[in-house]
Design a protein around this motif. Structure first.
Motif, PDB file in Angstrom:
ATOM      1  N   GLN A 123       1.148  -0.946  -0.092  1.00 52.51           N
ATOM      2  CA  GLN A 123      -0.100  -0.087   0.317  1.00 52.51           C
ATOM      3  C   GLN A 123       1.604   1.325  -0.043  1.00 52.51           C
ATOM      4  OE1 GLN A 123      -2.110  -0.012   3.409  1.00 52.51           O
ATOM      5  NE2 GLN A 123      -4.055  -2.077   3.028  1.00 52.51           N
ATOM      6  N   VAL A 124       1.783   1.067   1.218  1.00 53.00           N
ATOM      7  CA  VAL A 124       2.521   1.918   1.116  1.00 53.00           C
ATOM      8  C   VAL A 124       3.678   2.750  -0.697  1.00 53.00           C
ATOM      9  CG1 VAL A 124       4.856   3.302   1.794  1.00 53.00           C
ATOM     10  CG2 VAL A 124       3.545   1.977   3.033  1.00 53.00           C
ATOM     11  N   VAL A 125       3.870   1.981  -1.233  1.00 53.17           N
ATOM     12  CA  VAL A 125       4.171   2.222  -2.783  1.00 53.17           C
ATOM     13  C   VAL A 125       3.369   2.772  -3.547  1.00 53.17           C
ATOM     14  CG1 VAL A 125       6.470   1.085  -3.839  1.00 53.17           C
ATOM     15  CG2 VAL A 125       6.311   0.257  -2.083  1.00 53.17           C
ATOM     16  N   ALA A 126       2.205   1.863  -3.228  1.00 56.37           N
ATOM     17  CA  ALA A 126       1.183   2.298  -4.340  1.00 56.37           C
ATOM     18  C   ALA A 126       0.657   3.725  -4.146  1.00 56.37           C
ATOM     19  CB  ALA A 126       0.007   1.094  -4.544  1.00 56.37           C
ATOM     20  N   LYS A 127       0.483   3.547  -2.512  1.00 58.09           N
ATOM     21  CA  LYS A 127       0.129   5.434  -2.090  1.00 58.09           C
ATOM     22  C   LYS A 127       1.390   6.572  -3.070  1.00 58.09           C
ATOM     23  CE  LYS A 127      -2.785   4.332   1.356  1.00 58.09           C
ATOM     24  NZ  LYS A 127      -2.913   4.007   2.634  1.00 58.09           N
ATOM     25  N   PHE A 128       2.369   6.343  -2.186  1.00 56.21           N
ATOM     26  CA  PHE A 128       3.934   6.759  -2.943  1.00 56.21           C
ATOM     27  C   PHE A 128       3.543   7.101  -4.656  1.00 56.21           C
ATOM     28  CE2 PHE A 128       7.470   9.175  -2.548  1.00 56.21           C
ATOM     29  CZ  PHE A 128       8.569   8.538  -3.605  1.00 56.21           C
ATOM     30  N   ALA A 129       2.952   5.994  -5.403  1.00 61.01           N
ATOM     31  CA  ALA A 129       3.426   6.213  -6.807  1.00 61.01           C
ATOM     32  C   ALA A 129       2.492   7.230  -7.230  1.00 61.01           C
ATOM     33  CB  ALA A 129       3.764   5.275  -7.920  1.00 61.01           C
ATOM     34  N   ASN A 178       0.105   9.741  -5.337  1.00 65.63           N
ATOM     35  CA  ASN A 178       0.893  10.389  -5.187  1.00 65.63           C
ATOM     36  C   ASN A 178       2.254  11.213  -5.218  1.00 65.63           C
ATOM     37  OD1 ASN A 178      -2.475   9.925  -3.627  1.00 65.63           O
ATOM     38  ND2 ASN A 178      -1.630   9.486  -2.117  1.00 65.63           N
ATOM     39  N   THR A 179       2.732  10.941  -4.665  1.00 62.37           N
ATOM     40  CA  THR A 179       3.495  11.212  -4.843  1.00 62.37           C
ATOM     41  C   THR A 179       4.460  12.053  -6.138  1.00 62.37           C
ATOM     42  OG1 THR A 179       4.347  10.641  -2.768  1.00 62.37           O
ATOM     43  CG2 THR A 179       5.966  12.086  -3.221  1.00 62.37           C
ATOM     44  N   LEU A 180       4.760  10.926  -7.035  1.00 63.34           N
ATOM     45  CA  LEU A 180       4.612  10.704  -8.321  1.00 63.34           C
ATOM     46  C   LEU A 180       4.054  11.222  -9.348  1.00 63.34           C
ATOM     47  CD1 LEU A 180       7.620   8.105  -8.494  1.00 63.34           C
ATOM     48  CD2 LEU A 180       7.787   9.659  -7.847  1.00 63.34           C
ATOM     49  N   GLY A 181       3.135  10.815  -9.305  1.00 62.72           N
ATOM     50  CA  GLY A 181       1.764  11.603  -9.970  1.00 62.72           C
ATOM     51  C   GLY A 181       1.566  10.001 -10.726  1.00 62.72           C
ATOM     52  N   ALA A 182       1.712   9.507 -10.668  1.00 64.28           N
ATOM     53  CA  ALA A 182       1.425   7.892 -11.912  1.00 64.28           C
ATOM     54  C   ALA A 182       0.311   7.393 -11.890  1.00 64.28           C
ATOM     55  CB  ALA A 182       2.410   6.898 -11.569  1.00 64.28           C
ATOM     56  N   LYS A 220      -0.740  -4.339  -7.255  1.00 65.92           N
ATOM     57  CA  LYS A 220      -1.715  -4.110  -7.872  1.00 65.92           C
ATOM     58  C   LYS A 220      -3.059  -3.620  -7.239  1.00 65.92           C
ATOM     59  CE  LYS A 220      -2.998  -7.092 -12.112  1.00 65.92           C
ATOM     60  NZ  LYS A 220      -4.404  -7.383 -12.386  1.00 65.92           N
ATOM     61  N   ALA A 221      -3.563  -4.520  -6.729  1.00 65.58           N
ATOM     62  CA  ALA A 221      -4.373  -3.840  -5.634  1.00 65.58           C
ATOM     63  C   ALA A 221      -4.818  -3.085  -4.998  1.00 65.58           C
ATOM     64  CB  ALA A 221      -5.017  -5.378  -4.866  1.00 65.58           C
ATOM     65  N   THR A 222      -3.922  -2.056  -4.730  1.00 69.60           N
ATOM     66  CA  THR A 222      -4.366  -0.732  -4.188  1.00 69.60           C
ATOM     67  C   THR A 222      -4.324   0.046  -5.371  1.00 69.60           C
ATOM     68  OG1 THR A 222      -2.384  -1.930  -2.308  1.00 69.60           O
ATOM     69  CG2 THR A 222      -3.058   0.795  -2.151  1.00 69.60           C
ATOM     70  N   PHE A 223      -2.573   0.038  -6.105  1.00 68.31           N
ATOM     71  CA  PHE A 223      -2.939   1.159  -7.133  1.00 68.31           C
ATOM     72  C   PHE A 223      -5.044   0.706  -7.597  1.00 68.31           C
ATOM     73  CE2 PHE A 223      -0.030   4.107  -8.869  1.00 68.31           C
ATOM     74  CZ  PHE A 223      -0.684   3.993 -10.598  1.00 68.31           C
ATOM     75  N   GLU A 224      -4.701   0.012  -8.162  1.00 67.44           N
ATOM     76  CA  GLU A 224      -6.128   0.433  -8.691  1.00 67.44           C
ATOM     77  C   GLU A 224      -7.375   0.474  -7.967  1.00 67.44           C
ATOM     78  OE1 GLU A 224      -6.534  -3.607 -10.286  1.00 67.44           O
ATOM     79  OE2 GLU A 224      -5.361  -3.566 -12.290  1.00 67.44           O
ATOM     80  N   SER A 225      -7.390   0.346  -6.720  1.00 71.61           N
ATOM     81  CA  SER A 225      -8.397   1.218  -5.782  1.00 71.61           C
ATOM     82  C   SER A 225      -8.523   2.539  -5.684  1.00 71.61           C
ATOM     83  CB  SER A 225      -8.267   0.518  -4.167  1.00 71.61           C
ATOM     84  OG  SER A 225      -6.916   0.869  -3.737  1.00 71.61           O
ATOM     85  N   LEU A 226      -6.889   2.871  -5.822  1.00 71.45           N
ATOM     86  CA  LEU A 226      -6.455   4.246  -5.870  1.00 71.45           C
ATOM     87  C   LEU A 226      -7.191   5.053  -7.263  1.00 71.45           C
ATOM     88  CD1 LEU A 226      -3.355   4.625  -4.129  1.00 71.45           C
ATOM     89  CD2 LEU A 226      -5.207   5.797  -3.168  1.00 71.45           C
ATOM     90  N   GLY A 227      -7.561   4.039  -7.853  1.00 66.92           N
ATOM     91  CA  GLY A 227      -8.145   5.399  -9.704  1.00 66.92           C
ATOM     92  C   GLY A 227      -6.743   4.341 -10.210  1.00 66.92           C
ATOM     93  N   GLY A 228      -6.006   3.988 -10.177  1.00 71.42           N
ATOM     94  CA  GLY A 228      -4.585   4.348 -11.051  1.00 71.42           C
ATOM     95  C   GLY A 228      -4.636   3.021 -12.482  1.00 71.42           C
TER      96      GLY A 228
END
Lengths: 290, 390, 358
Positions: B164-170, B172-176, B198-206
C-alpha cells in the motif's frame, strides 16, 4: 515494430545459446561424450573476463583473447586428466565424471566469489533508435561476432586438414590412427576450439548481463545441450539452428502469452519436434550395427 | 590395495560421523539460540548482514556478563546455520537446530521464500521463531486453519502494509496514473507484494498496464521489458532482490525506457548500488529504517556496527539486532530457559523501542505495527525521502 | 609335495588377517539365513530407535533420508543401470508422487484417520507416477541414449513448469505444513518392499529382458523379447518407487515446492547410482548410504564440502568406472537357482579346460 524488437532480442539470446551449443556438439561428434562441464566452462570464461577487467584493467579485445586462451587450456587439461583415461570405459562413467568436474568448477569459484559480482563494461554503450526500435552496439557485436566465429568454425571443419581429421574421427574412430593421424591431438584441438567458443559466449554474456555468479553456467548449459540435440547432435549447423530456435520459442512465448507459461510451452514444443524428428532437425540417424 | 584403502577410509568416516554427531558439549549456564541465515546461495549479502548483527548482539550481552534470567547469569551460545538459499535446506536446518541443538528459539530465515517453510516446522515443533526481515503476510498465518500462528513472530512490517505504501507513493507523490510491474513468480515475497500493489493502485484509481513475470534465476528480461515498454507506463515497480534489479533496470534503459523505477525493502542492501552503479540513480524504494535520520538508539547501533564491521548497517542488520533485543526481553520476562515460557513472554510484549523504530504488537498476532520510510538513491547512497505511517 | 604344502601354509600365514576376514566373509555371504536375520534386526530397531531415542532425533531423520535415497537409487538403477538408458527425469516422478500423496492426505482423506490412510496415500502417489511414466516410455521406443536423456530432461522441466503454474496446489511456493507422517517403521517397510519387488523383477523373465535390451536391443528383439512391454514395465516399476520415495520425502520434510525437484536433485540420484555400482542392488544401497552420510559428515567443512565431493566422485570414476560394486551383486540377493547355475557352469569350464589342456 514490437515484433522486430523482440526478433532482435531473439538474435542476441540465440547467438549466445548457439556458441555454447557448438562446443557441446563438436565434442559429442568426436568422442560421443556429453560434456556436462561445458556450461561451467562458460561460467569460468565469464569470471576470467571479470577478473582481468577488474584487476588488470585491460580493454575488451585483450580480455576476450586472454579469457579464450585460459578456458581453452583449462578445457584441454580437463580432457587430458578426466576424459582420456575413460575412453575405453562405459560411456556413462565419462558423463558422471563430466558432471563431477562441472560441480567442482562451480563450487571452486563459489569459494572465492560467494557474492554476485559486477562486471566492468568494456564496450561503449551506444544505443541506436531506429523508428521506435532500440538496438545497442553490444547487441550488434554479439550477433556479429557469433556469426563470424560460426563461419570460421564451419570453414575449419570443411576446408582444412584438421577439420577433415575431425570429421573422420566422428565417422570411424578406430581406422583413423591407421591413416597416420594422431587421434589424441585432434581431440585436444577439438576441445580447445569448443571451449574457446564457450569462453567467448561467457565474455559476451557477462557484458550483456553484467551481474555474474557461479550459478549462471548450470541452466544455460542444459539449455544449450537441448539446442544441440534439437538441431541434431554432432552437426555444427544443427547446433546453430537449435540455438536460434530455442531462443525464438522462449522470447516469442513471453511476447505473446502470459510469461509464466514460458518453460511449459518451450519444452512441450521441444518434445513435439523430437517426436517428429527423433534425431534432431538436421541430424542423421546413426546406423546401429547388429 | 586401493580397494582396501577406499573401504577403510569410508569406514573411518562413518565411525567419525557417528561419534561427532553423538557428542554434545555443555558447559556452564548457557542458552543455545539458533540463527538460520542465507549465508550462501543467491542472496548471501542478506545472510552476511544478519550474521554480523547477530554476532554483535550476542557479544554485547556476553561481554556484559551474560543475560540475567531469574536471578542467574546465562551466556548465550549462538549457533549459526546456513540455509544455502534453498527452501528444503532451510527446513532441514531448522529441524537440526530444534531437534539436535535444542535451541530455545530460532532467529531467521530472512527471505520469505525460505522463512515460510521453516515457520511451519517451528510451529509444529512448538518452538519460538522470529524472522527479522520476512514481510510476506502468509508467514504468521497457519495455512490449514487460517488462524495466526502461535510460535512465529517477525520484527518487520508486512507486505500488506508495504504494498500500500508504495502504491500510494506512486500515485500521490510521483503522480503516476499507469504502472507496470515485473516480478518473480516463483518467490513468495515478490509475488505477494506485487499483488498488494496492484490491488491498492487500482483501488486508488490507477491502471496497472503491465504485470509481467519471470522465474528466479532468469537473467534475460528483454522479452518482458519490451512488452512493458509497449504499454507505456508512468512508473515501473520492481519488488525483486538486489541481485536481479540492477540487470532489470540496465536492460530497461537499453531498450529506451526512461520512467522512474520503484522498489521495496528487498532493495535495501549496499550490494544493489555496487552492482547497479549509475543505472539505479534516482530510483525510490520503501524500507524499514533510514540510517541518516536515526534516533539516539539507532545512532548508537549504527556507530557500533560501523566500528565492528567497517560499513553502515542495512535494514537486515538493524532488524536482526531488534529481533535479538525482543528475544532477550522475552527471556528476561520469562524468568526461565523454557521454550513455552519464552514464547508466552514474547507474545506478551506490547511495545518495544528498537533500532528500527517503535514496534507495537497486538494481542494474538506476531506482526508488529510499524512505520515505513521511502529512500532514494542519490549519488550512490541511500538518502531519506519520506516516512509513511500506518 | 611336502614342500608345496609348507609353501602354501606360509603364504596364508603371511597374509593372515586378510585371508581370515575373507574366509569369514565367505561364510557369511554363503549363509542365506543372514538376510532374514538382518531383516528381523532392522524391523526391531526401526520400532526401537524412535521409541527409546537410542540416537538423537537428528540422526533419526538422517537414517530416514538414507532409506528414501535407497529407494530412489534402486529404482533409477533399473532404468539407468540394468537397462542402460540415460534418464535424468527421476526427480520429476518423485515430484508427482510427492504432490499427489500430499494433496490426497491433506484434502481428500478424512483428517482423523490420517494415520491409517498414509500408506494408501503413498501408494497412490506411486501409482500416479507410474502412469505418468508412460508419457516418457512412449518416446523411448524410437529413441535411445542421448535423445532419451533430452526427453526425460524436457519432461522434468515440464512437470516443474506445470506445478508452478497451477496456483490451486500452491504454485511456485509449494505446499507448506504437510503432516509429519513418515516414521522409521514406515521407511523401513517401504525400503524393504521396494528392494524386494525390484530384486524379484530383475531376476524374473522381464528382468532378463531388461538386461538383454542393455546389451543389444536388436538382437534381443530377434530372440523374441517383447522390448516394448519390457520397457513399459521397467519405466513403470522405476517411477512407481520414485513416486513412493517422493511421498515419503514430502511427509518427512513437511514442505514441497517445484524448486526442490529440479535437475540438481536428479543429478544427485544419478551420482548415487553410479557411485554404488550400476546393475547391482547392493551397490545402490551402498551408494545411497555413502553419499547421504558423507554429505552430512562433511558439513563442518562448509563450502569446501561441495568442492571435495565432486573431486572424490571424479577420482572414483577414474579408478572404478562402474562404481564401487560394479556389476557384481551381493549373494543374498541372487536367487539360489542362479548361484547353482553359475557353480555348475564353472565346474564345467574347469573340466573343459583340463580336457583341452591334456
Amino acid at each position: 515494430m514490437y515484433i522486430i524488437q523482440q526478433l532482435i532480442n531473439v538474435l542476441q539470446l540465440g547467438s549466445v545459446y548457439a556458441l555454447i551449443a557448438l562446443g557441446y556438439t563438436m565434442v559429442y561428434g568426436i568422442i560421443r561424450l556429453i560434456n556436462f562441464a561445458h556450461g561451467d566452462l562458460f561460467m569460468v570464461g565469464a569470471f576470467i573476463s571479470f577478473i582481468v577487467a577488474t584487476y588488470l584493467k585491460l580493454p575488451f579485445i585483450p580480455t576476450l583473447l586472454i579469457s579464450m586462451t585460459a578456458v581453452a587450456m583449462l578445457g584441454v587439461s580437463i580432457e587430458r586428466l578426466a576424459y582420456r583415461p575413460l575412453r575405453q570405459a562405459p560411456r556413462m562413467s565419462a558423463v558422471i565424471t563430466a558432471l563431477g568436474v562441472g560441480l567442482f568448477l562451480e563450487n571452486l569459484i563459489l569459494v572465492f566469489y560467494p557474492y554476485p559480482q559486477s562486471v566492468p563494461i568494456l564496450l561503449p554503450t551506444i544505443v541506436w533508435n531506429l523508428g521506435g526500435i532500440s538496438i545497442s552496439f553490444l547487441q550488434v557485436l554479439i550477433i556479429g561476432l557469433s556469426l563470424f566465429l560460426m563461419l570460421i568454425l564451419d570453414l575449419i571443419v570443411r576446408h582444412t586438414m584438421v577439420g577433415m581429421a575431425m570429421r573422420a574421427i566422428s565417422l570411424n574412430k578406430t581406422i583413423v590412427p591407421l591413416m597416420g593421424v594422431s587421434v589424441d591431438k585432434i581431440i585436444s584441438i577439438t576441445f580447445a576450439l569448443g571451449t574457446g567458443l564457450a569462453a567467448v559466449a561467457g565474455v559476451m554474456y557477462s557484458q550483456a548481463f553484467p551481474v555474474i555468479d557461479p550459478y549462471i553456467g548450470i541452466l544455460i548449459g542444459w539449455q544449450a545441450f537441448i539446442c544441440a540435440v534439437v538441431g541434431g547432435i554432432g552437426n555444427i549447423r544443427g547446433a546453430m539452428l537449435g540455438g536460434f530456435i530455442l531462443a525464438a520459442v522462449q522470447i516469442m512465448v513471453v511476447a505473446f502469452l502470459p510469461s509464466t507459461y514460458r518453460d511449459f510451452v518451450t519444452f512441450t514444443l521441444l518434445l513435439v519436434i523430437l517426436s517428429f524428428r527423433p534425431y534432431g532437425i538436421l541430424g542423421k540417424p546413426s546406423m546401429e550395427k547388429v | 590395495m586401493r580397494k582396501t584403502l577406499v573401504i577403510s577410509l569410508v569406514a573411518m568416516l562413518t565411525i567419525m560421523s557417528m561419534v561427532l554427531v553423538g557428542c554434545k558439549s555443555s558447559a556452564g549456564l548457557t542458552i543455545p539460540i539458533g540463527v538460520n541465515a542465507e549465508l550462501t546461495g543467491d542472496i548471501p549479502a542478506v545472510g552476511a548482514s544478519c550474521k554480523n548483527a547477530a554476532l554483535m548482539a550476542v557479544k554485547e550481552i556476553n561481554d556484559a556478563g551474560g543475560l540475567d534470567i531469574g536471578g542467574k547469569k546465562y551466556t548465550i551460545n549462538l549457533l549459526i546455520e546456513d540455509d544455502g538459499g534453498k527452501a528444503d535446506q532451510s527446513v532441514s536446518v531448522t529441524q537440526k537446530l530444534i531437534s539436535q541443538d535444542n535451541v530455545v528459539a530460532v532467529i531467521g530465515p530472512n527471505a520469505s521464500r525460505y522463512a515460510l517453510p521453516a515457520a511451519a516446522i517451528a510451529e509444529s515443533s512448538k518452538v519460538l521463531m522470529i524472522s527479522p526481515w520476512s514481510t510476506n503476510a502468509q508467514l504468521t498465518i497457519d495455512p490449514k486453519t487460517r488462524q495466526p500462528m502461535k510460535y512465529v513472530f517477525r520484527a518487520c512490517f508486512t507486505d500488506s502494509f508495504q504494498g500500500q505504501v508504495v502504491a500510494k507513493f506512486a500515485m500521490n507523490t510521483l503522480g503516476a496514473k499507469k504502472a507496470a510491474v515485473l516480478y518473480d513468480v516463483a518467490s513468495d515475497y515478490n509475488k505477494g507484494i506485487a499483488d498488494v500493489f496492484k490491488a491498492t493502485f487500482e483501488s486508488l484509481g490507477g491502471q496497472v498496464v503491465g504485470f509481467e513475470t519471470y522465474t528466479t534465476g532468469d537473467k534475460d528480461f528483454s522479452g518482458q521489458l519490451t512488452k512493458i515498454k509497449q504499454s507505456n507506463p508512468d512508473v515501473i515497480f520492481l519488488p525483486n532482490y538486489y541481485n536481479e534489479v540492477p540487470l532489470q533496470i540496465q536492460q530497461a534503459h537499453r531498450l529506451g525506457i526512461t520512467v522512474p523505477f520503484l522498489g521495496s525493502d528487498s532493495w535495501g542492501s549496499q550490494e544493489l548500488i555496487k552492482l547497479g552503479g549509475k543505472e539505479v540513480e534516482g530510483d525510490y524504494f520503501s524500507t524499514h529504517y533510514a540510517p541518516d535520520i536515526a534516533t539516539p538508539v539507532a545512532k548508537k547501533f549504527v556507530a557500533a556496527y560501523t566500528t565492528a564491521y567497517g560499513s553502515v548497517p542495512d535494514d537486515i542488520a538493524a532488524l536482526t539486532y531488534d529481533s535479538f533485543g525482543l528475544l532477550f526481553e522475552a527471556l528476561k520476562t520469562a524468568g526461565k530457559v523454557d521454550r513455552q515460557a519464552v514464547r508466552d513472554a514474547m507474545a506478551g510484549i506490547a511495545h518495544y523501542e528498537g533500532v528500527t523504530g517503535n514496534l507495537q504488537f497486538k494481542e494474538g498476532s506476531g506482526d508488529p505495527i510499524k512505520s515505513a520510510v521511502i529512500l532514494q538513491i542519490k549519488n550512490g547512497k541511500f538518502v531519506y525521502f519520506a516516512t509513511a505511517n500506518p | 609335495m611336502k614342500i608345496t604344502k609348507v609353501k602354501t601354509e606360509e603364504k596364508s600365514n603371511a597374509r593372515g588377517v586378510a585371508w581370515y576376514l575373507r574366509d569369514r566373509w565367505e561364510a557369511i555371504a554363503n549363509n542365506r539365513l543372514m538376510l532374514p536375520i538382518l531383516l528381523m534386526v532392522g524391523f526391531v530397531l526401526s520400532f526401537g530407535i524412535p521409541q527409546f531415542n537410542l540416537v538423537n532425533p537428528y540422526v533419526q531423520i538422517i537414517i530416514m533420508y538414507i532409506g528414501i535415497n535407497i529407494i530412489l537409487t534402486t529404482s533409477l538403477n533399473i532404468v539407468n543401470g540394468y537397462m542402460g538408458e540415460f534418464s535424468i527425469g527421476h526427480a520429476g516422478f518423485m515430484a508427482v508422487g510427492a504432490y499427489v500423496s500430499s494433496l490426497l492426505i491433506l484434502y481428500v482423506f478424512p483428517r482423523s484417520l490420517v494415520f491409517l490412510f498414509f500408506p494408501l496415500g503413498v501408494i497412490a502417489g506411486g501409482v500416479v507416477a507410474a502412469l505418468v511414466s508412460l508419457i516418457v516410455a512412449i518416446p523411448s521406443f524410437k529413441t535411445r541414449g542421448d535423445y532419451l536423456a533430452i526427453i526425460t530432461l524436457a519432461f522434468l522441466f515440464i512437470v516443474k513448469s506445470v506445478l508452478e503454474n497451477i496456483s490451486a496446489i500452491g504454485g511456485p511456493r509449494g505446499i507448506v505444513g504437510i503432516d509429519k507422517l513418515t516414521t522409521m517403521p514406515w521407511v523401513f517397510f517401504f525400503t524393504v518392499l521396494s528392494l524386494w519387488v525390484i530384486r524379484n523383477f530383475i531376476h524374473s523373465n522381464y528382468g532378463r529382458g531388461v538386461l538383454s535390451i542393455r546389451e543389444d536391443e536388436v538382437a534381443s528383439r530377434l530372440m523374441s523379447v517383447n522390448t516394448r512391454q519390457v520397457k513399459f514395465l521397467a519405466f513403470a516399476v522405476s517411477s512407481f518407487f520414485a513416486g513412493v520415495a517422493g511421498a515419503l520425502f514430502a511427509h518427512l520434510l513437511q514442505f514441497i515446492s517445484p524448486r526442490v525437484f529440479d535437475v540438481l536433485k536428479s543429478t544427485d540420484i544419478l551420482i548415487m547410482v553410479y557411485l554404488g555400482g550400476i546393475g547391482s542392488i547392493a551397490g545402490s544401497i551402498l551408494g545411497a548410504t555413502i553419499y547421504t552420510v558423507l554429505l552430512e559428515v562433511l558439513r563442518p567443512l562448509g563450502m569446501f564440502r561441495m568442492v571435495l565431493m565432486p573431486l572424490l566422485l571424479v577420482f572414483l570414476m577414474l579408478y572404478r568406472p562402474r562404481g564401487i560394486m560394479g556389476l557384481r551383486e551381493l549373494r543374498w540377493f541372487v536367487p539360489i537357482q542362479d548361484l547353482k547355475f553359475v557353480k555348475r557352469w564353472r565346474r564345467k569350464k574347469v573340466v573343459n579346460d583340463a580336457n583341452s589342456a591334456s
